[in-house]
Design a protein around this motif. Structure first.
Motif, PDB file in Angstrom:
ATOM      1  N   SER A  24       1.155  -1.185  -0.355  1.00 20.96           N
ATOM      2  CA  SER A  24       0.056   0.006  -0.119  1.00 20.96           C
ATOM      3  C   SER A  24       0.485   1.251  -0.188  1.00 20.96           C
ATOM      4  CB  SER A  24      -1.346   0.035   0.993  1.00 20.96           C
ATOM      5  OG  SER A  24      -0.533   0.083   2.402  1.00 20.96           O
ATOM      6  N   ILE A  48     -10.307   0.552   2.484  1.00 20.02           N
ATOM      7  CA  ILE A  48     -10.087  -0.603   2.274  1.00 20.02           C
ATOM      8  C   ILE A  48     -11.879  -1.231   3.178  1.00 20.02           C
ATOM      9  CG2 ILE A  48      -9.298  -3.322   2.687  1.00 20.02           C
ATOM     10  CD1 ILE A  48      -6.518  -1.613   2.593  1.00 20.02           C
ATOM     11  N   LYS A  50     -13.259  -3.354   5.548  1.00 19.96           N
ATOM     12  CA  LYS A  50     -12.737  -4.351   7.127  1.00 19.96           C
ATOM     13  C   LYS A  50     -12.474  -5.519   6.444  1.00 19.96           C
ATOM     14  CE  LYS A  50     -13.159  -0.196   9.978  1.00 19.96           C
ATOM     15  NZ  LYS A  50     -13.605  -0.386  11.141  1.00 19.96           N
ATOM     16  N   SER A  52     -13.881  -8.113   3.873  1.00 16.64           N
ATOM     17  CA  SER A  52     -13.126  -8.417   2.178  1.00 16.64           C
ATOM     18  C   SER A  52     -12.134  -8.249   2.391  1.00 16.64           C
ATOM     19  CB  SER A  52     -13.840  -8.590   1.286  1.00 16.64           C
ATOM     20  OG  SER A  52     -13.966  -7.141   0.906  1.00 16.64           O
ATOM     21  N   GLY A  53     -11.658  -6.891   2.553  1.00 17.95           N
ATOM     22  CA  GLY A  53     -10.335  -6.733   2.574  1.00 17.95           C
ATOM     23  C   GLY A  53     -10.036  -6.284   0.819  1.00 17.95           C
ATOM     24  N   LYS A  54     -10.710  -5.822   0.181  1.00 15.72           N
ATOM     25  CA  LYS A  54     -11.083  -5.435  -1.339  1.00 15.72           C
ATOM     26  C   LYS A  54     -10.381  -3.814  -1.034  1.00 15.72           C
ATOM     27  CE  LYS A  54     -13.604  -8.967  -3.358  1.00 15.72           C
ATOM     28  NZ  LYS A  54     -14.447  -9.338  -4.146  1.00 15.72           N
TER      29      LYS A  54
END
Length: 134
Positions: A24, A48, A50, A52-54
């Motif tokens: 990142s 981001i 939280k 799914s992390g996508k």
């Protein structure tokens, strides 16, 4: 910002080469270019999701001089495509659209990221698909 290409590339349909991941902190500061290759601004931070992390959004700084007087705009991540020839992200967003876009206010109390309606408005403005299931 000079950066080595650590993102994935597609050399043929469906065939990915290169490294598929990037840190990142290497994305932050990366230039964003309009369809003609003109510099629009740079990525300031990523938003981001939280669970799914996508990556849902990139917050882009635009205008100003030496970090003063610049605006921040929240761009759906789907509007950005890494362009290895530019060493930055290309978008179909124009400078004119940025000037009329809803601004991102990190320090304002009324910018509520849990308000799905505000996110819909943002995605509708940019004509981008929602990142969440409908």
């Amino acid at each position: 910002m000079a950066q080595t290409d650590t993102t994935a590339r597609t050399d043929a349909p469906g065939v990915m080469t290169g490294k598929p991941l990037i840190e990142s902190d290497r994305v932050e500061g990366t230039a964003v270019y309009d369809p003609q290759g003109n510099h629009l601004g740079s990525i300031k931070r990523l938003m981001i999701e939280k669970i799914s992390g996508k990556v849902a959004y990139a917050v882009m700084s635009f205008g100003g001089f030496l970090g003063m007087g610049e605006d921040e705009h929240t761009i759906p991540w789907s509007k950005l495509t890494y362009d290895t020839s530019l060493g930055g992200y290309r978008t179909d967003i124009t400078e004119e659209q940025l000037r009329g876009a809803p601004a991102f206010y990190r320090d304002r109390d009324d910018y509520d990221w849990s308000d799905r309606e505000r996110e819909r408005e943002l995605h509708d403005y940019w004509r981008a698909p929602y990142y969440w299931p409908i």
